[in-house]
Every structure is written in C-alpha cells, then in structure tokens.
Design a protein around this motif. Structure first.
Motif, PDB file in Angstrom:
ATOM      1  N   LEU A 201      14.416  59.759 -54.423  1.00 35.71           N
ATOM      2  CA  LEU A 201      14.825  58.992 -53.236  1.00 35.71           C
ATOM      3  C   LEU A 201      15.723  59.200 -53.250  1.00 35.71           C
ATOM      4  O   LEU A 201      16.009  59.955 -51.378  1.00 35.71           O
ATOM      5  CB  LEU A 201      14.627  57.538 -52.768  1.00 35.71           C
ATOM      6  N   MET A 202      17.252  58.997 -53.777  1.00 33.27           N
ATOM      7  CA  MET A 202      18.603  59.089 -53.681  1.00 33.27           C
ATOM      8  C   MET A 202      18.346  60.999 -53.259  1.00 33.27           C
ATOM      9  O   MET A 202      19.818  60.889 -52.754  1.00 33.27           O
ATOM     10  CB  MET A 202      19.348  59.090 -54.865  1.00 33.27           C
ATOM     11  N   SER A 203      18.136  61.878 -53.912  1.00 36.29           N
ATOM     12  CA  SER A 203      18.510  62.676 -53.532  1.00 36.29           C
ATOM     13  C   SER A 203      18.909  63.310 -52.159  1.00 36.29           C
ATOM     14  O   SER A 203      19.061  64.221 -52.198  1.00 36.29           O
ATOM     15  CB  SER A 203      17.608  64.123 -54.252  1.00 36.29           C
ATOM     16  N   GLY A 217      10.269  60.278 -45.224  1.00 33.30           N
ATOM     17  CA  GLY A 217       9.071  60.676 -44.707  1.00 33.30           C
ATOM     18  C   GLY A 217       9.512  62.167 -45.729  1.00 33.30           C
ATOM     19  O   GLY A 217       8.870  62.759 -46.697  1.00 33.30           O
ATOM     20  N   GLN A 218      11.086  62.017 -45.484  1.00 30.55           N
ATOM     21  CA  GLN A 218      11.540  63.442 -46.797  1.00 30.55           C
ATOM     22  C   GLN A 218      10.927  63.382 -48.010  1.00 30.55           C
ATOM     23  O   GLN A 218      10.323  63.939 -48.627  1.00 30.55           O
ATOM     24  CB  GLN A 218      12.639  64.043 -46.843  1.00 30.55           C
ATOM     25  N   THR A 219      11.277  62.307 -48.329  1.00 27.94           N
ATOM     26  CA  THR A 219      10.936  61.589 -50.195  1.00 27.94           C
ATOM     27  C   THR A 219       9.494  61.690 -50.395  1.00 27.94           C
ATOM     28  O   THR A 219       8.820  61.971 -51.122  1.00 27.94           O
ATOM     29  CB  THR A 219      11.089  59.855 -50.082  1.00 27.94           C
ATOM     30  N   LEU A 220       9.015  61.479 -49.145  1.00 26.73           N
ATOM     31  CA  LEU A 220       7.207  61.770 -49.653  1.00 26.73           C
ATOM     32  C   LEU A 220       6.434  62.786 -49.627  1.00 26.73           C
ATOM     33  O   LEU A 220       6.021  63.059 -50.112  1.00 26.73           O
ATOM     34  CB  LEU A 220       6.784  61.339 -47.891  1.00 26.73           C
ATOM     35  N   VAL A 221       7.568  63.731 -49.242  1.00 24.59           N
ATOM     36  CA  VAL A 221       7.434  65.099 -49.330  1.00 24.59           C
ATOM     37  C   VAL A 221       8.281  65.969 -50.621  1.00 24.59           C
ATOM     38  O   VAL A 221       7.797  67.364 -50.462  1.00 24.59           O
ATOM     39  CB  VAL A 221       7.105  66.138 -48.257  1.00 24.59           C
ATOM     40  N   SER A 222       8.871  65.359 -51.035  1.00 23.10           N
ATOM     41  CA  SER A 222       9.370  66.350 -52.279  1.00 23.10           C
ATOM     42  C   SER A 222       9.012  66.045 -52.905  1.00 23.10           C
ATOM     43  O   SER A 222       8.729  67.359 -54.625  1.00 23.10           O
ATOM     44  CB  SER A 222      11.035  64.760 -52.145  1.00 23.10           C
ATOM     45  N   GLY A 223       8.202  65.711 -53.401  1.00 27.04           N
ATOM     46  CA  GLY A 223       7.219  65.482 -54.706  1.00 27.04           C
ATOM     47  C   GLY A 223       6.295  66.789 -55.321  1.00 27.04           C
ATOM     48  O   GLY A 223       6.572  67.665 -54.040  1.00 27.04           O
ATOM     49  N   PRO A 224       5.848  66.575 -56.115  1.00 24.92           N
ATOM     50  CA  PRO A 224       4.442  67.966 -56.197  1.00 24.92           C
ATOM     51  C   PRO A 224       3.589  68.017 -54.584  1.00 24.92           C
ATOM     52  O   PRO A 224       3.006  67.010 -54.674  1.00 24.92           O
ATOM     53  CB  PRO A 224       3.649  67.924 -57.969  1.00 24.92           C
ATOM     54  N   ILE A 228      -0.238  62.604 -54.636  1.00 17.88           N
ATOM     55  CA  ILE A 228       0.727  61.689 -54.302  1.00 17.88           C
ATOM     56  C   ILE A 228       0.074  60.795 -54.862  1.00 17.88           C
ATOM     57  O   ILE A 228      -0.198  60.153 -55.410  1.00 17.88           O
ATOM     58  CB  ILE A 228      -0.859  61.370 -53.073  1.00 17.88           C
ATOM     59  N   GLU A 229       1.908  60.384 -55.356  1.00 11.92           N
ATOM     60  CA  GLU A 229       2.548  59.922 -56.027  1.00 11.92           C
ATOM     61  C   GLU A 229       2.495  57.680 -55.757  1.00 11.92           C
ATOM     62  O   GLU A 229       2.840  57.542 -56.518  1.00 11.92           O
ATOM     63  CB  GLU A 229       3.964  60.330 -56.754  1.00 11.92           C
ATOM     64  N   TYR A 230       3.106  58.506 -54.312  1.00 10.22           N
ATOM     65  CA  TYR A 230       3.401  57.358 -53.889  1.00 10.22           C
ATOM     66  C   TYR A 230       3.282  57.116 -52.168  1.00 10.22           C
ATOM     67  O   TYR A 230       2.865  58.169 -51.504  1.00 10.22           O
ATOM     68  CB  TYR A 230       4.950  56.767 -54.118  1.00 10.22           C
ATOM     69  N   GLY A 231       3.652  56.155 -51.322  1.00  6.97           N
ATOM     70  CA  GLY A 231       3.225  56.166 -50.103  1.00  6.97           C
ATOM     71  C   GLY A 231       4.903  54.961 -49.221  1.00  6.97           C
ATOM     72  O   GLY A 231       5.483  55.045 -50.260  1.00  6.97           O
ATOM     73  N   ASP A 232       4.844  55.128 -47.900  1.00  7.53           N
ATOM     74  CA  ASP A 232       5.364  54.937 -47.165  1.00  7.53           C
ATOM     75  C   ASP A 232       6.357  53.985 -48.114  1.00  7.53           C
ATOM     76  O   ASP A 232       7.567  53.087 -48.080  1.00  7.53           O
ATOM     77  CB  ASP A 232       5.666  55.034 -45.756  1.00  7.53           C
ATOM     78  N   THR A 233       5.205  52.493 -47.729  1.00  8.92           N
ATOM     79  CA  THR A 233       5.351  51.260 -48.257  1.00  8.92           C
ATOM     80  C   THR A 233       6.408  50.820 -49.549  1.00  8.92           C
ATOM     81  O   THR A 233       7.196  50.939 -49.726  1.00  8.92           O
ATOM     82  CB  THR A 233       3.927  50.464 -48.730  1.00  8.92           C
ATOM     83  N   PHE A 234       6.108  51.646 -50.650  1.00  8.09           N
ATOM     84  CA  PHE A 234       6.496  51.956 -52.039  1.00  8.09           C
ATOM     85  C   PHE A 234       8.385  52.042 -51.966  1.00  8.09           C
ATOM     86  O   PHE A 234       9.448  51.707 -51.935  1.00  8.09           O
ATOM     87  CB  PHE A 234       6.251  52.307 -52.938  1.00  8.09           C
ATOM     88  N   VAL A 235       8.128  53.317 -50.711  1.00 10.62           N
ATOM     89  CA  VAL A 235       9.711  54.155 -50.919  1.00 10.62           C
ATOM     90  C   VAL A 235      10.477  53.437 -49.346  1.00 10.62           C
ATOM     91  O   VAL A 235      11.321  53.051 -50.238  1.00 10.62           O
ATOM     92  CB  VAL A 235       9.060  55.990 -49.891  1.00 10.62           C
ATOM     93  N   MET A 236       9.887  52.924 -48.703  1.00 14.59           N
ATOM     94  CA  MET A 236      10.473  51.754 -48.179  1.00 14.59           C
ATOM     95  C   MET A 236      11.038  50.623 -48.879  1.00 14.59           C
ATOM     96  O   MET A 236      11.605  50.001 -48.730  1.00 14.59           O
ATOM     97  CB  MET A 236       9.443  51.609 -46.551  1.00 14.59           C
ATOM     98  N   GLY A 237      10.239  50.370 -50.068  1.00 12.95           N
ATOM     99  CA  GLY A 237      10.700  48.790 -50.873  1.00 12.95           C
ATOM    100  C   GLY A 237      11.587  49.624 -51.487  1.00 12.95           C
ATOM    101  O   GLY A 237      12.632  48.617 -51.219  1.00 12.95           O
ATOM    102  N   ARG A 238      12.147  50.643 -52.423  1.00  8.60           N
ATOM    103  CA  ARG A 238      12.911  50.923 -53.264  1.00  8.60           C
ATOM    104  C   ARG A 238      14.167  52.017 -52.154  1.00  8.60           C
ATOM    105  O   ARG A 238      15.584  51.010 -52.417  1.00  8.60           O
ATOM    106  CB  ARG A 238      12.463  52.276 -53.869  1.00  8.60           C
ATOM    107  N   LEU A 239      13.667  51.942 -51.214  1.00  9.31           N
ATOM    108  CA  LEU A 239      15.056  52.236 -50.586  1.00  9.31           C
ATOM    109  C   LEU A 239      15.886  50.802 -49.662  1.00  9.31           C
ATOM    110  O   LEU A 239      17.001  50.554 -50.241  1.00  9.31           O
ATOM    111  CB  LEU A 239      14.257  52.452 -49.340  1.00  9.31           C
ATOM    112  N   ARG A 240      15.418  49.513 -49.259  1.00 11.04           N
ATOM    113  CA  ARG A 240      15.954  48.284 -49.978  1.00 11.04           C
ATOM    114  C   ARG A 240      16.392  47.704 -50.858  1.00 11.04           C
ATOM    115  O   ARG A 240      17.276  47.184 -50.759  1.00 11.04           O
ATOM    116  CB  ARG A 240      14.425  47.465 -49.508  1.00 11.04           C
TER     117      ARG A 240
END
Length: 266
Positions: A201-203, A217-224, A228-240
């Motif tokens: 996410l930080m990258s 959105g960029q974090t969601l598509v940055s993995g392999p 599908i390792e995570y969803g936007d709910t999780f990413v938004m939570g970690r951003l907070r």
C-alpha cells in the motif's frame, strides 16, 4: 428426490452462478456465505468479538457482514440427504477461507467440490480477447455466459477423505493461531500480521497529494495477477491505520462514501 445445493463464498460468485444455472434451465438453490474470513478473529462464536475487531482495525465499514460460526453454516437438518456442491478457488483468500470454515462445520457428511483453482478462462473484454486464456481467480469473475455452456457444475467431484482431513486440519491450525490475517502461500492459507500488506500500500503513495480511492485501486491491482489477496474494505482500513500512526497524512475525511479525500506520505 434430492435437491442439489450449491455453496459459494462471495455475493458476486452467487450472482454469477444463479444466472448461469437459470440460463441452463436449472432451479438449484445457491447458498452464499460472504463474511470475509481472510481477516479478523475467527475462533470465537461471539459475534461481538469479530465486530469489535473490525471496528477497531478497519474503521467499521458499513457493508461488512459479521456472522458467528453457527450462522455461517447452512442448516439442512430437515433434509440431510441433499446433494451438496462446494465451489472452491484457492486463488481467492476470501473464498478459500469461507470454504475451509464451511467444511469444518460439515464434519464427515458427504459433499462434492468444484475446484476452479487451475481453470483457464478466455478474456471477456473486447481489448483482451486476443490475449491467451488466464487463470480464474474467483467464481465472481466468471461470466454466466461462460459458466452455462461449459457446465462447470459437471466438474463436481466427491471430496476424498484425505483431502477433507487436510483442509479441516488446516482450518483448525488457523483457528488456533487466530491471526489478524490469513494469506495465500502456495496451495494453502497461512497466518499473517495485520501489517503484512502495508509495504504494498505504501508503495502506491508519494510525496504528492493523490485521491485516496486512486491509491486504494492501485493497491488492489498491485499484487499477483493470479490471486485475490484482499478487497477494498481491508485496504481502506489499513490506510486509515497508517494515517493514524503518522506514516501518511490526509486531506478530507477517510469515510467510505467520501470520494474526494487525498493522501500523501508524511
């Protein structure tokens, strides 16, 4: 007469399968369990334990479905002889965890599995149709017009005892560890800390202000591409959480319905 019951572990997957079955003239019930068990505590039957964790760690997103173990289990006590088909992909952490949880409650009762983990499917969009087929990562990404003619439900095979025990032992281990995350490693799920994906996410964040949802959105598509390792709910939570810890700074409110907030490195 036996009824064929299909069990899937995302809302989108259920929608795709229902449409495909209806196109084929089949009325099979599709039962969906869509609490994302790839994150949060999983070893408690107390709904409040998981609800509090989601609120504390992810900022209590509105659409999270929190269910207890008993609620996640389809109650077929009135018709125990129904044919049960579980749809599995080990390429989606959410679907894999949901499958393991369901199977742990099933015990020794017979069931069949449609394993999509190594299925290759054609690209659906106009611009991608010239590209070679790709690995299917989620039932929810499989178009009904592909499921129906291919009759993917005919791939259902009885779950063998050795595989059942392997899956059930894996889930028991994950329950015992009760880690914040369960992530895909090879062919299994493994426990991981809540910060496991933070570097990814930080990258996506720079010293310049960017729209928060662009970063998500960029974090969601940055993995392999094949996971599908995570969803936007999780990413938004970690951003907070990263904003709260001082690693990121934000302009505006970090709420799910706010689309014009911006973020940058501190």
């Amino acid at each position: 007469m036996k009824t064929t019951l299909h069990f899937v572990f995302t809302q989108s997957g259920a929608g795709c399968l229902v449409q495909a079955l209806r196109k084929a003239g089949r009325s099979d019930p599709v039962i969906v369990t869509h609490d994302d068990l790839s994150f949060g505590p999983v070893n408690s039957s107390d709904r409040d334990v998981r609800t509090k964790w989601v609120a504390d760690e992810l900022g209590e997103p509105r659409w999270i479905n929190i269910r207890t173990g008993s609620e996640r289990l389809w109650d077929d006590s009135n018709a125990p002889d129904n044919r049960k088909i579980l749809w599995l992909t080990r390429r989606s952490a959410m679907e894999y965890a949901g499958f393991l949880d369901w199977l742990s409650h099933l015990g020794d009762a017979p069931c069949e599995v449609v394993d999509l983990s190594e299925i290759m499917v054609p690209n659906q969009s106009e611009q991608d149709r010239s590209r070679p087929p790709r690995l299917l990562v989620s039932l929810g990404m499989l178009h009904p017009d592909v499921i129906c003619p291919e009759k993917f439900w005919e791939l259902a095979k009885p779950l063998q005892e050795t595989a059942r025990k392997r899956y059930q032992n894996l889930w028991q281990q994950l329950l015992a560890e009760n880690a914040p995350l369960r992530v895909i490693k090879g062919d299994v799920l493994v426990s991981a800390p809540i910060s496991f994906f933070d570097s990814r996410l930080m990258s996506q964040v720079t010293n310049k202000w960017q729209n928060v949802w662009k970063v998500v959105g960029q974090t969601l598509v940055s993995g392999p591409d094949d996971l599908i390792e995570y969803g936007d709910t999780f990413v938004m939570g970690r951003l907070r959480a990263l904003v709260k810890s001082g690693q990121l700074e934000v302009q505006g409110e970090l709420r799910d319905e706010v689309r014009d907030s911006r973020v940058r490195l501190s």
